[in-house]
Design a protein around this motif. Structure first.
Motif, mmCIF file in Angstrom:
data_model
loop_
_atom_site.group_PDB
_atom_site.id
_atom_site.type_symbol
_atom_site.label_atom_id
_atom_site.label_comp_id
_atom_site.label_asym_id
_atom_site.label_seq_id
_atom_site.Cartn_x
_atom_site.Cartn_y
_atom_site.Cartn_z
ATOM 1 N N LEU A 92 0.724 -1.252 -0.105
ATOM 2 C CA LEU A 92 0.030 -0.127 -0.023
ATOM 3 C C LEU A 92 0.876 1.231 0.005
ATOM 4 C CD1 LEU A 92 -2.714 1.540 0.436
ATOM 5 C CD2 LEU A 92 -2.442 1.079 2.806
ATOM 6 N N ILE A 93 0.520 2.088 -0.838
ATOM 7 C CA ILE A 93 0.930 3.407 -0.758
ATOM 8 C C ILE A 93 -0.170 4.493 -0.575
ATOM 9 C CG2 ILE A 93 2.178 5.298 -2.297
ATOM 10 C CD1 ILE A 93 3.561 2.964 -4.245
ATOM 11 N N CYS A 94 0.241 5.261 0.589
ATOM 12 C CA CYS A 94 -0.592 6.340 0.789
ATOM 13 C C CYS A 94 -0.419 7.669 0.503
ATOM 14 C CB CYS A 94 -1.033 6.380 2.290
ATOM 15 S SG CYS A 94 -1.978 4.638 3.014
ATOM 16 N N ILE A 95 -1.329 8.504 -0.209
ATOM 17 C CA ILE A 95 -1.168 9.661 -0.494
ATOM 18 C C ILE A 95 -2.173 10.613 0.016
ATOM 19 C CG2 ILE A 95 -0.851 11.452 -2.486
ATOM 20 C CD1 ILE A 95 -0.370 8.954 -4.278
ATOM 21 N N PRO A 96 -1.519 11.421 1.321
ATOM 22 C CA PRO A 96 -2.895 11.918 2.159
ATOM 23 C C PRO A 96 -3.307 13.469 1.447
ATOM 24 C CG PRO A 96 -0.726 12.385 3.266
ATOM 25 C CD PRO A 96 -0.697 11.195 1.949
ATOM 26 N N THR A 97 -4.450 13.821 1.186
ATOM 27 C CA THR A 97 -4.701 15.099 0.656
ATOM 28 C C THR A 97 -5.532 16.120 1.632
ATOM 29 O OG1 THR A 97 -6.979 14.231 -0.023
ATOM 30 C CG2 THR A 97 -5.023 14.070 -1.646
ATOM 31 N N THR A 98 -5.379 15.416 2.918
ATOM 32 C CA THR A 98 -5.969 16.255 4.152
ATOM 33 C C THR A 98 -4.808 15.970 5.368
ATOM 34 O OG1 THR A 98 -7.122 14.512 5.209
ATOM 35 C CG2 THR A 98 -8.584 15.835 3.656
ATOM 36 N N ALA A 99 -4.832 17.110 6.071
ATOM 37 C CA ALA A 99 -3.796 17.089 7.345
ATOM 38 C C ALA A 99 -4.689 16.749 8.487
ATOM 39 C CB ALA A 99 -3.072 18.475 7.586
ATOM 40 N N GLY A 100 -4.922 15.653 8.546
ATOM 41 C CA GLY A 100 -5.762 15.160 9.843
ATOM 42 C C GLY A 100 -5.556 13.704 10.480
ATOM 43 N N THR A 101 -5.751 12.420 9.766
ATOM 44 C CA THR A 101 -5.770 11.304 10.355
ATOM 45 C C THR A 101 -4.453 10.761 10.523
ATOM 46 O OG1 THR A 101 -5.644 10.252 8.475
ATOM 47 C CG2 THR A 101 -7.899 10.906 9.081
ATOM 48 N N SER A 126 -3.122 8.592 8.754
ATOM 49 C CA SER A 126 -3.332 7.506 8.296
ATOM 50 C C SER A 126 -2.225 6.682 7.624
ATOM 51 C CB SER A 126 -4.765 7.009 7.910
ATOM 52 O OG SER A 126 -5.056 5.567 7.513
ATOM 53 N N GLU A 127 -1.523 7.815 7.082
ATOM 54 C CA GLU A 127 -0.563 7.457 5.935
ATOM 55 C C GLU A 127 0.724 6.713 6.811
ATOM 56 O OE1 GLU A 127 0.182 11.714 6.968
ATOM 57 O OE2 GLU A 127 -1.601 10.353 6.792
ATOM 58 N N VAL A 128 0.684 6.902 8.079
ATOM 59 C CA VAL A 128 1.892 6.379 8.735
ATOM 60 C C VAL A 128 1.332 5.266 10.075
ATOM 61 C CG1 VAL A 128 3.506 7.767 8.043
ATOM 62 C CG2 VAL A 128 2.137 8.323 10.129
ATOM 63 N N THR A 129 0.237 4.925 10.212
ATOM 64 C CA THR A 129 -0.186 4.175 11.181
ATOM 65 C C THR A 129 -0.859 2.955 10.553
ATOM 66 O OG1 THR A 129 -2.600 4.582 10.853
ATOM 67 C CG2 THR A 129 -1.538 6.139 12.058
ATOM 68 N N SER A 130 -0.930 1.797 11.704
ATOM 69 C CA SER A 130 -1.290 0.483 11.432
ATOM 70 C C SER A 130 -2.589 0.197 11.810
ATOM 71 C CB SER A 130 -0.247 -0.371 12.223
ATOM 72 O OG SER A 130 1.098 -0.293 11.726
ATOM 73 N N PHE A 131 -3.492 1.403 11.680
ATOM 74 C CA PHE A 131 -4.937 1.280 12.167
ATOM 75 C C PHE A 131 -5.859 1.436 10.713
ATOM 76 C CE2 PHE A 131 -2.963 3.463 15.826
ATOM 77 C CZ PHE A 131 -3.008 2.539 16.669
ATOM 78 N N SER A 132 -6.898 0.584 10.718
ATOM 79 C CA SER A 132 -7.962 1.035 9.763
ATOM 80 C C SER A 132 -9.209 0.946 10.552
ATOM 81 C CB SER A 132 -8.018 -0.039 8.971
ATOM 82 O OG SER A 132 -9.174 0.031 7.676
ATOM 83 N N VAL A 133 -9.872 2.331 10.499
ATOM 84 C CA VAL A 133 -11.218 2.375 11.017
ATOM 85 C C VAL A 133 -12.562 2.200 10.259
ATOM 86 C CG1 VAL A 133 -12.510 3.898 12.945
ATOM 87 C CG2 VAL A 133 -9.901 3.613 12.956
ATOM 88 N N SER A 141 -13.688 24.371 5.924
ATOM 89 C CA SER A 141 -14.586 23.490 6.814
ATOM 90 C C SER A 141 -13.827 22.440 6.914
ATOM 91 C CB SER A 141 -16.086 23.268 6.327
ATOM 92 O OG SER A 141 -16.010 22.737 4.970
ATOM 93 N N ILE A 142 -13.299 21.794 5.868
ATOM 94 C CA ILE A 142 -12.591 20.529 6.100
ATOM 95 C C ILE A 142 -11.317 20.563 6.602
ATOM 96 C CG2 ILE A 142 -11.797 18.435 4.640
ATOM 97 C CD1 ILE A 142 -14.023 18.845 2.858
ATOM 98 N N THR A 143 -10.565 21.859 6.249
ATOM 99 C CA THR A 143 -9.323 22.083 6.969
ATOM 100 C C THR A 143 -9.452 22.066 8.178
ATOM 101 O OG1 THR A 143 -8.503 23.177 4.863
ATOM 102 C CG2 THR A 143 -7.429 23.810 7.025
ATOM 103 N N ALA A 144 -10.624 22.716 8.977
ATOM 104 C CA ALA A 144 -10.822 23.058 10.212
ATOM 105 C C ALA A 144 -10.927 21.576 10.899
ATOM 106 C CB ALA A 144 -11.853 23.892 10.453
ATOM 107 N N ALA A 145 -11.920 20.745 10.466
ATOM 108 C CA ALA A 145 -12.064 19.521 10.979
ATOM 109 C C ALA A 145 -11.066 18.641 11.071
ATOM 110 C CB ALA A 145 -13.545 18.819 10.326
ATOM 111 N N THR A 146 -10.226 18.596 9.967
ATOM 112 C CA THR A 146 -9.255 17.527 9.975
ATOM 113 C C THR A 146 -8.066 17.872 10.668
ATOM 114 O OG1 THR A 146 -8.323 18.635 7.862
ATOM 115 C CG2 THR A 146 -9.849 16.648 7.712
ATOM 116 N N GLY A 203 2.443 18.160 11.281
ATOM 117 C CA GLY A 203 1.793 17.936 12.509
ATOM 118 C C GLY A 203 1.040 16.745 12.435
ATOM 119 N N SER A 204 0.184 16.536 11.201
ATOM 120 C CA SER A 204 -0.748 15.570 11.192
ATOM 121 C C SER A 204 0.136 14.269 11.093
ATOM 122 C CB SER A 204 -1.560 15.574 9.913
ATOM 123 O OG SER A 204 -2.258 14.522 9.779
ATOM 124 N N LEU A 205 1.063 14.253 10.440
ATOM 125 C CA LEU A 205 2.210 12.923 10.213
ATOM 126 C C LEU A 205 2.691 12.531 11.386
ATOM 127 C CD1 LEU A 205 4.269 12.344 7.171
ATOM 128 C CD2 LEU A 205 5.173 11.872 9.507
#
Length: 392
Positions: free
Chosen positions: A133-142, A144-151, A186-191, A246-248
């Protein structure tokens, strides 16, 4: 203190403007047939085209699954698996926010383990690594690109379920600040509040350790100092870059420790009402923060100082309580709604939500013992909150 901990860094991080152009080169390390997992909104932007152009340049075959929804659902993961299981997919690309990346992880789990996704809920339930898996984040939030979780939202249980296993970890994170420039306020704020919650909970939870502490504190500082500017001036590339870093690093922190009561409350809310995860975290963060202060006033005071509290308050508890005020102030400034503003929320559901929170895996790591009764009171307290009313 006698430290005893483990810290994992299974993902290679490529960070910088223009890094998305490397995706074709990176894919070739693992195969030549790709499934891109994204959402319909992102599929209509130029971001998907940047990815596919890089793949075409390297003569890589690809398919696109663009049916990811916020708070990703088990049925959509299963649908993607059924649709592409016979295509001999060799590499997955998770393109988007946490929902796309978590969906890609779940699809990779099904591709390498077959069967029902619910059989993999919990910790260490995978026998082997998922599809590369290659992850390419487009938000600064989760993060998830560097975690071993899936919710993933279980549509029958109406709750968010966690798959946690090092075998889920992305091989590569391509982290490109330019991809976040088009993110709406709004998405910038929430993430952004999601990322801040990750950093704070990673730092104060009862599984924290020295490396995660260092990462979490730096993440808090980066996010607090950059989030308002990123919301108010989305084209500020420095603010976008700082938010993404910060997100990462918040993801690295909580991915090696855990979270706490804020996530325990936010996840059942998202499972029941489909509330955006970052919004739910932002709503509950000040109230859980205040509840937890007495567990470790010194640590909460350190967080409060990172949030901007001055030294004029004499005790650690006073400093920490002022931090609660600043968290509420930040949410208000960037347009996060109050709990009671969510017109679909029914207080009659609080009992169900409190039970879900108590049973959530994040409750174990909360710094202060927290029960269903406590959660019920916190849901009610957040719902009754009308403005800046912190007791300092």
């Amino acid at each position: 203190m006698n430290w005893d901990f483990q810290f994992n860094l299974p993902t290679t991080i490529e960070f910088g403007s223009g890094k998305v152009k490397l995706v074709g080169e990176q894919v070739k390390k693992y195969g030549n047939k790709v499934l891109i997992v994204t959402d319909k909104g992102l599929a209509q932007t130029g971001i998907l085209e940047k990815v596919t152009n890089s793949l075409k340049k390297e003569n890589i075959d690809y398919y696109v699954f663009d049916e990811v929804k916020p708070n990703p659902r088990d049925v959509d993961c299963q649908k993607a698996y059924e649709q592409f299981k016979d295509k001999k997919i060799e590499v997955l690309i998770g393109l988007g926010g946490g929902s796309s990346m978590d969906t890609a992880k779940a699809i990779g789990t099904l591709m390498t383990h077959d069967g029902n996704l619910s059989e993999r809920y919990g910790a260490d339930k995978l026998e082997r690594e998922i599809t590369p898996l290659i992850c390419i984040p487009t938000t600064a939030g989760t993060g998830s690109e560097v975690t071993s979780f899936s919710v993933i939202t279980d549509t029958k249980l109406k709750d968010k379920m966690l798959i946690f296993d090092l075998n889920l970890a992305p091989k590569i994170a391509l982290v490109d600040p330019e991809l976040t420039l088009s993110l709406p306020p709004s998405i910038t704020a929430a993430t952004g509040m999601d990322a801040l919650t990750h950093a704070i909970e990673a730092y104060v939870c009862n599984m924290a350790e020295p490396i995660s502490d260092a990462l979490a504190l730096h993440a808090i500082e980066l996010i607090v100092n950059s989030l308002p500017e990123a919301v108010e001036n989305g084209n500020n590339i420095e603010a976008r870059q700082n938010m993404l870093i910060g997100s990462l690093i918040a993801g690295l922190a909580f991915g090696n420790t855990d979270l706490g009561g804020v996530h325990a409350m936010a996840e059942p809310l998202g499972g029941l009402y489909d509330t955006p995860h970052g919004v739910a975290n932002a709503i509950f963060l000040p109230f859980v923060f205040e509840f937890n202060i007495k567990a470790n006033p010194a640590k909460f005071a350190i967080v409060a100082k990172k949030l901007g509290v001055s030294e004029e308050y004499k005790t650690e508890e006073q400093i920490a309580l002022k931090g609660v005020h600043l968290l509420k102030e930040l949410s208000s400034r960037i347009g996060i709604p109050k709990f009671s503003d969510l017109n679909y929320v029914n207080p009659k559901d609080f009992e169900f939500l409190a039970e879900g929170a108590e049973n959530n895996i994040c409750t174990i790591a909360n710094p202060r013992n927290i029960t269903k009764k406590d959660y019920l009171e916190l849901f009610q307290l957040a719902y009754e909150y009308k403005g800046m009313d912190v007791h300092v």
